[in-house]
Design a protein around this motif. Structure first.
Motif, PDB file in Angstrom:
ATOM      1  N   THR A  65      64.622  36.688  63.572  1.00 58.31           N
ATOM      2  CA  THR A  65      63.470  36.858  64.455  1.00 58.31           C
ATOM      3  C   THR A  65      62.526  37.922  63.916  1.00 58.31           C
ATOM      4  O   THR A  65      61.304  37.722  63.900  1.00 58.31           O
ATOM      5  CB  THR A  65      63.952  37.222  65.876  1.00 58.31           C
ATOM      6  N   VAL A  66      63.058  39.050  63.476  1.00 62.96           N
ATOM      7  CA  VAL A  66      62.220  40.107  62.895  1.00 62.96           C
ATOM      8  C   VAL A  66      61.446  39.561  61.702  1.00 62.96           C
ATOM      9  O   VAL A  66      60.235  39.772  61.585  1.00 62.96           O
ATOM     10  CB  VAL A  66      63.082  41.330  62.480  1.00 62.96           C
ATOM     11  N   GLU A  67      62.116  38.834  60.828  1.00 62.18           N
ATOM     12  CA  GLU A  67      61.445  38.298  59.637  1.00 62.18           C
ATOM     13  C   GLU A  67      60.396  37.246  59.994  1.00 62.18           C
ATOM     14  O   GLU A  67      59.333  37.187  59.380  1.00 62.18           O
ATOM     15  CB  GLU A  67      62.478  37.745  58.657  1.00 62.18           C
ATOM     16  N   ARG A  68      60.678  36.438  61.024  1.00 65.69           N
ATOM     17  CA  ARG A  68      59.697  35.429  61.444  1.00 65.69           C
ATOM     18  C   ARG A  68      58.434  36.098  61.999  1.00 65.69           C
ATOM     19  O   ARG A  68      57.308  35.718  61.662  1.00 65.69           O
ATOM     20  CB  ARG A  68      60.329  34.489  62.470  1.00 65.69           C
ATOM     21  N   ILE A  69      58.614  37.112  62.828  1.00 64.32           N
ATOM     22  CA  ILE A  69      57.456  37.827  63.395  1.00 64.32           C
ATOM     23  C   ILE A  69      56.708  38.568  62.294  1.00 64.32           C
ATOM     24  O   ILE A  69      55.473  38.588  62.266  1.00 64.32           O
ATOM     25  CB  ILE A  69      57.903  38.784  64.523  1.00 64.32           C
ATOM     26  N   PHE A  70      57.434  39.166  61.366  1.00 60.92           N
ATOM     27  CA  PHE A  70      56.769  39.868  60.272  1.00 60.92           C
ATOM     28  C   PHE A  70      55.949  38.896  59.419  1.00 60.92           C
ATOM     29  O   PHE A  70      54.864  39.244  58.947  1.00 60.92           O
ATOM     30  CB  PHE A  70      57.783  40.624  59.413  1.00 60.92           C
ATOM     31  N   ASP A  71      56.417  37.688  59.245  1.00 61.54           N
ATOM     32  CA  ASP A  71      55.657  36.684  58.494  1.00 61.54           C
ATOM     33  C   ASP A  71      54.332  36.384  59.199  1.00 61.54           C
ATOM     34  O   ASP A  71      53.294  36.226  58.557  1.00 61.54           O
ATOM     35  CB  ASP A  71      56.477  35.410  58.310  1.00 61.54           C
ATOM     36  N   VAL A  72      54.350  36.326  60.519  1.00 66.50           N
ATOM     37  CA  VAL A  72      53.114  36.131  61.290  1.00 66.50           C
ATOM     38  C   VAL A  72      52.169  37.310  61.050  1.00 66.50           C
ATOM     39  O   VAL A  72      50.966  37.130  60.812  1.00 66.50           O
ATOM     40  CB  VAL A  72      53.425  35.965  62.799  1.00 66.50           C
ATOM     41  N   ILE A  73      52.710  38.519  61.084  1.00 70.56           N
ATOM     42  CA  ILE A  73      51.905  39.731  60.862  1.00 70.56           C
ATOM     43  C   ILE A  73      51.300  39.710  59.464  1.00 70.56           C
ATOM     44  O   ILE A  73      50.124  40.039  59.284  1.00 70.56           O
ATOM     45  CB  ILE A  73      52.762  41.000  61.081  1.00 70.56           C
ATOM     46  N   ARG A  74      52.082  39.302  58.471  1.00 72.33           N
ATOM     47  CA  ARG A  74      51.581  39.263  57.087  1.00 72.33           C
ATOM     48  C   ARG A  74      50.363  38.348  56.934  1.00 72.33           C
ATOM     49  O   ARG A  74      49.538  38.561  56.058  1.00 72.33           O
ATOM     50  CB  ARG A  74      52.677  38.782  56.130  1.00 72.33           C
ATOM     51  N   HIS A  75      50.256  37.348  57.786  1.00 73.31           N
ATOM     52  CA  HIS A  75      49.130  36.413  57.698  1.00 73.31           C
ATOM     53  C   HIS A  75      48.003  36.751  58.674  1.00 73.31           C
ATOM     54  O   HIS A  75      47.023  36.030  58.770  1.00 73.31           O
ATOM     55  CB  HIS A  75      49.627  34.985  57.929  1.00 73.31           C
ATOM     56  N   ASP A  76      48.137  37.848  59.390  1.00 74.38           N
ATOM     57  CA  ASP A  76      47.122  38.277  60.353  1.00 74.38           C
ATOM     58  C   ASP A  76      46.007  38.991  59.598  1.00 74.38           C
ATOM     59  O   ASP A  76      46.258  39.993  58.924  1.00 74.38           O
ATOM     60  CB  ASP A  76      47.776  39.217  61.372  1.00 74.38           C
ATOM     61  N   PRO A  77      44.766  38.501  59.693  1.00 73.99           N
ATOM     62  CA  PRO A  77      43.660  39.106  58.939  1.00 73.99           C
ATOM     63  C   PRO A  77      43.306  40.532  59.366  1.00 73.99           C
ATOM     64  O   PRO A  77      42.557  41.218  58.682  1.00 73.99           O
ATOM     65  CB  PRO A  77      42.482  38.158  59.192  1.00 73.99           C
ATOM     66  N   ARG A  78      43.875  41.008  60.453  1.00 73.93           N
ATOM     67  CA  ARG A  78      43.620  42.385  60.886  1.00 73.93           C
ATOM     68  C   ARG A  78      44.414  43.392  60.070  1.00 73.93           C
ATOM     69  O   ARG A  78      44.183  44.596  60.170  1.00 73.93           O
ATOM     70  CB  ARG A  78      43.938  42.541  62.379  1.00 73.93           C
ATOM     71  N   HIS A  79      45.353  42.901  59.259  1.00 73.78           N
ATOM     72  CA  HIS A  79      46.192  43.751  58.408  1.00 73.78           C
ATOM     73  C   HIS A  79      45.904  43.467  56.944  1.00 73.78           C
ATOM     74  O   HIS A  79      45.765  42.318  56.544  1.00 73.78           O
ATOM     75  CB  HIS A  79      47.681  43.467  58.649  1.00 73.78           C
ATOM     76  N   GLY A  80      45.841  44.522  56.140  1.00 78.04           N
ATOM     77  CA  GLY A  80      45.696  44.376  54.693  1.00 78.04           C
ATOM     78  C   GLY A  80      46.674  45.292  53.991  1.00 78.04           C
ATOM     79  O   GLY A  80      47.198  46.238  54.589  1.00 78.04           O
ATOM     80  N   LYS A  81      46.938  45.021  52.729  1.00 80.33           N
ATOM     81  CA  LYS A  81      47.843  45.849  51.923  1.00 80.33           C
ATOM     82  C   LYS A  81      49.148  46.150  52.650  1.00 80.33           C
ATOM     83  O   LYS A  81      49.625  47.286  52.684  1.00 80.33           O
ATOM     84  CB  LYS A  81      47.174  47.159  51.521  1.00 80.33           C
ATOM     85  N   ILE A  82      49.750  45.137  53.214  1.00 80.90           N
ATOM     86  CA  ILE A  82      50.993  45.315  53.963  1.00 80.90           C
ATOM     87  C   ILE A  82      52.132  45.645  53.010  1.00 80.90           C
ATOM     88  O   ILE A  82      52.315  44.972  52.005  1.00 80.90           O
ATOM     89  CB  ILE A  82      51.331  44.044  54.768  1.00 80.90           C
ATOM     90  N   GLN A  83      52.862  46.702  53.348  1.00 78.52           N
ATOM     91  CA  GLN A  83      54.008  47.117  52.537  1.00 78.52           C
ATOM     92  C   GLN A  83      55.206  47.380  53.430  1.00 78.52           C
ATOM     93  O   GLN A  83      55.111  48.152  54.390  1.00 78.52           O
ATOM     94  CB  GLN A  83      53.699  48.394  51.751  1.00 78.52           C
TER      95      GLN A  83
END
Length: 156
Positions: A65-83
Motif C-alpha cells: 500500500t505504501v509503495e502504491r501510494i508513493f507511485d501516485v505521488i511520484r506522478h503528481d505534477p505538484r512534486h518534482g525531484k522526488i527522492q
C-alpha cells in the motif's frame, strides 16, 4: 496486519505548485483531504511537511500500500525531484494517530529544515535519520501547539 508487516517510507520533493499564496494553500488542502480520506481507508498513517519550497513526507503501513501510494505521488505534477530518503520494514508506527499529520510553514521550522535542499540536493544519505527525527518532533510539537496546524490525533 501484524506490526511486523509495517513499512515506512520517507521522501522529499521539490514544490512545483505555482500561483499565489491562496492557490498554494488550496492545493495543500486538497492534498491533505485526499490523503486523509484515502489513508484512513487503506490503513496508512504519516506526516506531511510543506516548508521552504519542498515537501517531506512519511508514510507508514503495509508495504504494498505504501509503495502504491508513493507511485501516485511520484506522478503528481505538484512534486518534482522526488527522492526516497529511507524505506524499510519497521516494528511500530511512529505516527499511529494520524492518517496524515500536517506541518505548514513556520519560521522556526524553516530554520530547522533549511539544510535539506541546499545540503542534500534531495539525495538520500545518512541525514535521513536526522530528517525523520525532525518530522516526528515537528508533528508532536504542532499537536501540542495552540494553533493546531493539523488535525487532532485520532480525528484526522
Amino acid at each position: 496486519m501484524t506490526e511486523s508487516h509495517l513499512y515506512r517510507l520517507l521522501y522529499v520533493s521539490e514544490n512545483r505548485i505555482e500561483g499565489d499564496v491562496a492557490h498554494v494553500a488550496k492545493e495543500i488542502e486538497s492534498i491533505l483531504a485526499t490523503s486523509r480520506r484515502n489513508n484512513d481507508a487503506l490503513g496508512l498513517t504519516g506526516a506531511l511537511i510543506f516548508n521552504c519550497g519542498f515537501f517531506a513526507q512519511v508514510l507508514e503501513g503495509p508495504r504494498e500500500t505504501v509503495e502504491r501510494i508513493f507511485d501516485v505521488i511520484r506522478h503528481d505534477p505538484r512534486h518534482g525531484k522526488i527522492q526516497v530518503m529511507s524505506a524499510a520494514k519497521v516494528e511500530t508506527r511512529e505516527f499511529p494517530n494520524w492518517t496524515m499529520a500536517y506541518i505548514g510553514r513556520s519560521p522556526s521550522w524553516e530554520k530547522a529544515l533549511g539544510w535539506i535542499k541546499d545540503d542534500t540536493h534531495f539525495a538520500p544519505d545518512a541525514r535521513c535519520d536526522r530528517l525523520f527525527k525532525i518530522v516526528m518532533e515537528m508533528a508532536y510539537d504542532a499537536e501540542l501547539s495552540p494553533d493546531r496546524t493539523f488535525a487532532v490525533p485520532g480525528k484526522s
